[in-house]
Every structure is written in C-alpha cells, then in structure tokens.
Design a protein around this motif. Structure first.
Motif, PDB file in Angstrom:
ATOM      1  N   MET A 182       7.806  -6.963  13.947  1.00 41.09           N
ATOM      2  CA  MET A 182       7.385  -5.627  12.463  1.00 41.09           C
ATOM      3  C   MET A 182       7.376  -5.994  11.015  1.00 41.09           C
ATOM      4  N   ASN A 183       7.074  -5.942  10.036  1.00 33.92           N
ATOM      5  CA  ASN A 183       8.106  -5.387   8.674  1.00 33.92           C
ATOM      6  C   ASN A 183       9.283  -4.540   8.558  1.00 33.92           C
TER       7      ASN A 183
ATOM      8  N   ASN B  66       0.039   4.310   8.171  1.00 31.23           N
ATOM      9  CA  ASN B  66      -0.879   2.820   8.333  1.00 31.23           C
ATOM     10  C   ASN B  66      -1.613   3.405   7.147  1.00 31.23           C
ATOM     11  N   ALA B  67      -2.786   4.242   6.845  1.00 33.17           N
ATOM     12  CA  ALA B  67      -3.077   4.582   6.592  1.00 33.17           C
ATOM     13  C   ALA B  67      -2.771   4.118   4.439  1.00 33.17           C
ATOM     14  N   VAL B  68      -1.094   4.861   4.708  1.00 36.57           N
ATOM     15  CA  VAL B  68      -0.550   4.168   3.279  1.00 36.57           C
ATOM     16  C   VAL B  68      -0.191   3.333   2.893  1.00 36.57           C
ATOM     17  N   VAL B  69      -0.631   2.016   3.958  1.00 38.47           N
ATOM     18  CA  VAL B  69       0.160   0.623   3.934  1.00 38.47           C
ATOM     19  C   VAL B  69      -1.916   0.097   3.644  1.00 38.47           C
ATOM     20  N   ALA B  70      -2.407   0.565   3.929  1.00 33.28           N
ATOM     21  CA  ALA B  70      -4.339   0.408   3.702  1.00 33.28           C
ATOM     22  C   ALA B  70      -4.623   0.562   2.419  1.00 33.28           C
ATOM     23  N   LEU B  71      -4.036   1.704   1.897  1.00 33.47           N
ATOM     24  CA  LEU B  71      -4.887   2.090   0.482  1.00 33.47           C
ATOM     25  C   LEU B  71      -4.257   1.074  -0.069  1.00 33.47           C
ATOM     26  N   LEU B  72      -2.711   0.717  -0.389  1.00 27.96           N
ATOM     27  CA  LEU B  72      -1.922  -0.110  -1.175  1.00 27.96           C
ATOM     28  C   LEU B  72      -2.548  -1.254  -0.828  1.00 27.96           C
ATOM     29  N   ALA B  73      -2.727  -1.989  -0.005  1.00 28.23           N
ATOM     30  CA  ALA B  73      -3.003  -3.468  -0.280  1.00 28.23           C
ATOM     31  C   ALA B  73      -4.659  -3.597  -0.517  1.00 28.23           C
TER      32      ALA B  73
ATOM     33  N   ASP C 193       8.100   2.602  -1.341  1.00 33.08           N
ATOM     34  CA  ASP C 193       9.166   1.404  -0.852  1.00 33.08           C
ATOM     35  C   ASP C 193       8.076   0.530  -0.256  1.00 33.08           C
ATOM     36  N   LEU C 194       6.347   1.396   0.296  1.00 26.91           N
ATOM     37  CA  LEU C 194       5.797   0.559   1.074  1.00 26.91           C
ATOM     38  C   LEU C 194       4.935  -0.446   0.090  1.00 26.91           C
ATOM     39  N   SER C 195       4.932   0.039  -0.200  1.00 25.13           N
ATOM     40  CA  SER C 195       3.986  -0.825  -1.949  1.00 25.13           C
ATOM     41  C   SER C 195       4.892  -2.019  -1.881  1.00 25.13           C
TER      42      SER C 195
ATOM     43  N   LEU D  51       2.694  -4.973   9.240  1.00 25.88           N
ATOM     44  CA  LEU D  51       2.183  -4.110   8.024  1.00 25.88           C
ATOM     45  C   LEU D  51       2.239  -2.859   8.625  1.00 25.88           C
ATOM     46  N   LEU D  52       1.783  -2.933   9.469  1.00 27.93           N
ATOM     47  CA  LEU D  52       0.831  -1.885  10.550  1.00 27.93           C
ATOM     48  C   LEU D  52       1.322  -1.598  11.773  1.00 27.93           C
TER      49      LEU D  52
END
Length: 602
Positions: A1-2, A289-296, A325-327, A365-366
């Motif tokens: 995991m990242n 996971n939702a934030v990661v998808a939003l950024l991606a 940080d996730l971005s 990333l998830l």
C-alpha cells in the motif's frame, strides 16, 4: 500500500477515535431502542400505510419483509433530476416482486447552480445542502423503513442526502443516479463563445444558442463538475452500485441498474446477509478512497467542503491537509473538461470507474478493507455492469485497458504525477486551489491586487479596461457567514481573457468557484473570511500578493504588524431578496470553510 495513503488513513482514524466511537454507539443505540417499524403503535402504522394499496398494506403490517424509504429530489426544472419522475413506481414494482414494499418517505429541494450562477439565488446554494440533510432526516424520521434509497444527482443534493442519511446510519442505504445527458457541443467550443461574449464579440443570441446546445436534454451536465464528482464519490464510498454513475437516462441499462439497486438494499436489510449498514460503509478508509478518486480525476473543489461535512456526520475528522498530502501522492489519470476537452460520456467510454479503480488499486492507492452493498473489499469496484438478454445486470471484469487513453490513462503514464487539489497557506490564511486545469506556467503569480466586493464589479472594471495588466482579483465578503458562499464562476471568462492576453492573473476569494473551475489559478475558500475580519478584509488596492501553487503559498507582501494595524473593511449592505432573509440563522450558525461550511451539528 502506498505509504502516504496508509499514513493519512491512520492519522484520520486516530484523531477520529472518540468521535467515531460516539457515532457508532449512537447508531447501535438507535437500532436497539428504535428498530424499524417494531416500536410503532397500531395508530402509527395505520397512519403510515393508509394511502397504500392492499398488497403493500399487508406486506408492511406483517413486518417480515423490508419496507424501503425513498427520498427523492425530483423536479422537472433540473435536467439531472427530471428523469427521476418514474423511479418511485419502478422501485415499488421491483420491491413487490420479491415480497417487499417501498414508499416515498419524502422529497428534498433540488436547486440548480447552473440556473442561479451569478444570480442572487446562488447565495442559497451552499445552505441548501443543509436543508436537504434536514429534509432527508424528516422523511426518514417516521421509522417505517428497513432500508433507504436516495434519488439525487447534483451539487448540494447528494452531499445533503448522505449527511441526512448518516443520522439513520443503522440502515442500509443506496444512491440511485439518473446519469448524464448525451454529449452536446464540445465544452471547449462553449467556453470560447463565453469568452467572445465577454469581449463583446458574440451576441446574446449566439451565446444562448451555444449554452442550449451544451445543456440540451434530461440528464446531468456532461462536464466534470460537482454533480459528476458526486457520482464518483458515491461509488467509492460503496453506496452506489459499481459502474452505475455514467449511464445515460434513456439507456436500457439505466432501468436495469435501478432494479439491481432495489434488490441490493432489500438483501442488505436482512441482518443475515452480512452486508453492512451505512454507518459501517462510510468509514475512514472509504472516505480516503473517495478523496483519492477525486484527486485522480481532477474533481470539484466543492468537495473540500462536502467531504469534510460528510465525514463529520459519520464522526470522522477529515481535514484539508489530508487532501493536500494525498494529492502529492496520487497521479492525475483523467482529462475531462475543465481538465481536458472530453466530457463525462467519453470518460465512461474509455473505461470509467472500473478502469480507474483497477489502476489506483494496482498502485496501492486505495484502502482494501472497505464494505459496500456488493460485499467486502474492493473486488466488486472493478466490475462493470452489462445488460443481459433478459434485461438484467451481469457484473464482469471486462475493462482491461483504456479505450481512450487521451481521456483516461493508467498509473504508468499519468497526465500528471500529482492530483488536482492543493492547500495554500500564508499570512492571508488558508485556502484551496485546483491546479489540474491550470498550466504549469500559470501556477505561480505575483501581482498587485484589485479589491472587489461583488463579482459584477469585475465585469465593470474589465469593460473599462482597468484590468489590462498583471492583477490578482480579490473578491471578498463572499464567505459562508457573509452571504452563503456563492460560486463565482461568472468571473472565469473575464479573468481567462486577461490571461490569454499575456497578463499574470489570479483570483483570491473567501467564496467558491464552480466545480468547473478552469484555467485561471484561484485561491478559494479562504479562511478566515472577510466578515470575520480575516486578513483578506485588510487588503487594499495595489498590495502585492504572491500565489504560489507549486510551494503552497499565499502571501501579501506586508509585515504582520502592518497588516494587523489596518482597519478591516466593512461588509457591503446585506440584501434580502429571493428568499435570502430566511437563511439568516444559517449564516449566523455556519462554521468555517475548512470545517465544511456546515450550519449543522451532527
């Protein structure tokens, strides 16, 4: 995991420990003390099913099957929600087939930011999220329901619905979308007409024709703004079926997906199913996971407000720094307008959510330990729905590569090594900026500022030629306490034209931009806001401001002492038109942008 995803998830979990425990305890207490239907008196039940047909009455009174509560945002003014007209009858028919029942628990208001953009009604927009949350709770308060179906799509409606539904988190909940309208004229072409109109080179008739060719039929607007970002987030939170977001309203698969949603929530209403209720579906892991998808995907800046508020409703402490940080660890994998030229239909054709999840998952990333209406883990998130010959849904692993790599790409060849949102900090406070649509050469701007207290004043200054220079437009008294934090998307054509003319241009505001925030760097949601005498209230025309999106800096070239000694500006006179006076209590109670700009205390 990242490691960044792992660390951010862990710290959210740690600082949310008490709040999350309190929330889950409250949901357990609700389930124990107020189980659906069981504690209602005969009079309560009789009132609750008086208008039902005999079959539904008998089903509800026996209490041995699920009765579903439908919360709908249908109206026929809002294109995204107009297709929802027939959904309740579809849902009821499916429920009856399997011996269950469904009732419309209530309706929620659904205003359109596209209609109110640049108009006084926009000052009600953000607060409509909290009204929707309360209206959702009112509908579900009758305690007749074993499961919940939320019919909503657009900007404030979906966040409001899930905030309200989380107060009934002991129940399984599914969101049932309507899908985007088919593609109209290219968004780039529409934007070009808008800019020519701002210059006086296009007539109002020409502009209206372009807008009408873009927004032309039932369904969600096709650019990647807040509405379509909502859909990505609901899938990632596990409360919307995989691949259900971007199927057009008239596609035969749309009705089949609605049917499948009903069957899933009925199954989840049985404790023996092992499917988790909403309170155990929206977790620290699923929110990350939702934030990661939003950024991606380069999603809407509005979700730096909405996701924070949604998290709070579930007892979780999500912060802007988590986004930042996730971005820096999440690559940009989608190019959908305003981050590219394609629309959301192209994203769907390219491989959509199934491909996106597969790529993010392959890079670690998830979070894997999540739950959804499909069961445990992320495997189901990579499934794409297919319509069978008998009109049902089959789930398949068939999205193995992007069909349009210029629209949706893999982690091996991202469009950018970082996601689309960053936090800016400095002596002006804290703000967010969407950089995924801003070219690298425009991400650092240092220029004298020009102060405005209304977005219409920028048009006046632009028409007078007063902005033909390097300039940072500061639009203040636009925060949630001042006037409800309206979107300032109306500014985009004017500032975009100045940038095209070769000037250094940026926007700094305590207000919002649209989910369609575009090519001009914009430091938005600035906190503290001007009405709270934040530093933005002490700026004067000509102050030199530096906006550095690369380093995360927003500063005015003044000493702390000089800035503090200045008298704060006075807010413009309060207006009371188009219902705004009814929201005075919201403006008094609302929290700051960084805490979700919520007037509620979940």
């Amino acid at each position: 995991m990242n490691p960044v995803v792992e660390q951010v998830t862990a710290r959210i979990r740690e600082r949310s420990r008490q709040g999350r425990a309190d929330y889950l305890a409250a949901m357990a207490q609700t389930r124990e003390e107020n189980p659906p239907k069981k504690r209602l008196s005969c009079g309560n039940l009789a009132h609750g099913y008086a208008a039902c047909g005999e079959q539904d009455k008998q089903t509800i009174r026996l209490m041995n099957s699920a009765n579903l509560g439908i919360v709908t945002s249908y109206n026929d003014m809002l294109s995204a929600h107009q297709p929802l007209l027939d959904y309740p009858e579809q849902i009821k028919a499916v429920a009856r087939e399997v011996g269950s029942s469904a009732q419309v628990a209530g309706g929620v208001p659904a205003m359109c930011d596209g209609v109110t953009q640049g108009q006084p009604g926009m000052e009600l927009s953000l607060f409509s999220r909290d009204v929707v949350a309360m209206a959702t709770a009112v509908g579900l308060s009758h305690n007749l329901f074993d499961g919940v179906l939320c019919l909503g799509v657009c900007d404030k409606i979906v966040p409001g619905m899930i905030i309200g539904a989380l107060q009934f988190g002991h129940l399984p909940t599914v969101f049932v979308p309507a899908g985007p309208m088919p593609s109209g004229i290219p968004n780039k072409e529409k934007a070009a007409v808008r800019q020519r109109f701002a210059e006086g080179k296009a007539s109002r008739e020409e502009l209206l024709e372009a807008e009408s060719a873009s927004y032309h039929s039932p369904g969600t607007c096709t650019f990647y703004g807040t509405a379509n970002s909502n859909q990505v987030l609901m899938e990632m939170l596990g409360v919307q079926l995989p691949g259900s977001s971007f199927v057009n309203p008239e596609d035969p698969m749309r009705a089949a997906l609605t049917r499948e949603s009903v069957l899933k929530v009925i199954a989840a209403a049985d404790p023996a199913s092992g499917i988790r209720p909403l309170c155990e579906t929206v977790t620290e892991e699923s929110l990350v996971n939702a934030v990661v998808a939003l950024l991606a995907t380069g999603g809407s800046t509005n979700h730096t407000l909405h996701l924070v508020a949604i998290a709070a409703a579930a007892g979780i402490d999500l912060r802007w720094q988590d986004f930042d940080d996730l971005s820096r660890a999440v690559p940009l994998l989608a190019r959908v307008y305003p981050n590219g030229e394609a629309d959301i239909n192209a994203f769907q054709r390219a491989g959509g959510m199934a491909f996106l999840v597969r790529e993010l998952r392959s890079a670690g990333l998830l979070n894997e330990n999540v739950h959804s209406l499909m069961g445990e883990g992320l495997d189901s998130f990579e499934l794409a729905p297919q319509l069978t010959d008998d009109g049902r849904i089959a789930w398949q692993h068939n999205v193995l590569e992007s069909r349009l790599p210029e629209v949706l790409t893999g982690v091996a060849e991202p469009f950018d090594q970082e996601g689309g949102l960053r936090v800016l900090q400095g002596n002006l406070g804290e703000s967010v900026i969407k950089v995924s649509a801003v070219k690298p050469e425009h991400r650092v701007v240092s220029a004298p500022c020009r102060i405005f207290h209304a977005q219409d004043d920028i048009k006046t200054a632009f028409d007078a030629g007063e902005l033909d220079r390097d300039v940072i437009a500061v639009v203040r008294f636009q925060g949630p306490k001042a006037n409800g934090m309206p979107e300032l998307h109306k500014l985009t054509p004017y500032l975009g034209l100045l940038q095209d003319r070769g000037y250094q241009v940026a926007l700094v505001t305590d207000g919002r931009m649209s989910g369609a925030s575009g090519k001009v760097p914009a430091a938005i949601h600035l906190s503290p806001e001007a009405v709270d005498q934040g530093p933005i209230s002490r700026l004067r025309d000509g102050d030199l401001i530096t906006l550095d999106a690369e380093q995360g800096i927003l500063n005015v070239n003044l000493s702390d002492q000089e800035l503090a000694q200045r008298e704060p500006a006075t807010a413009p006179r309060d207006t009371q038109n188009l219902g705004r006076n009814l929201f005075a209590n919201f403006r008094q109670a609302v929290g700051g942008a960084s805490s979700g700009a919520s007037s509620l205390d979940p």
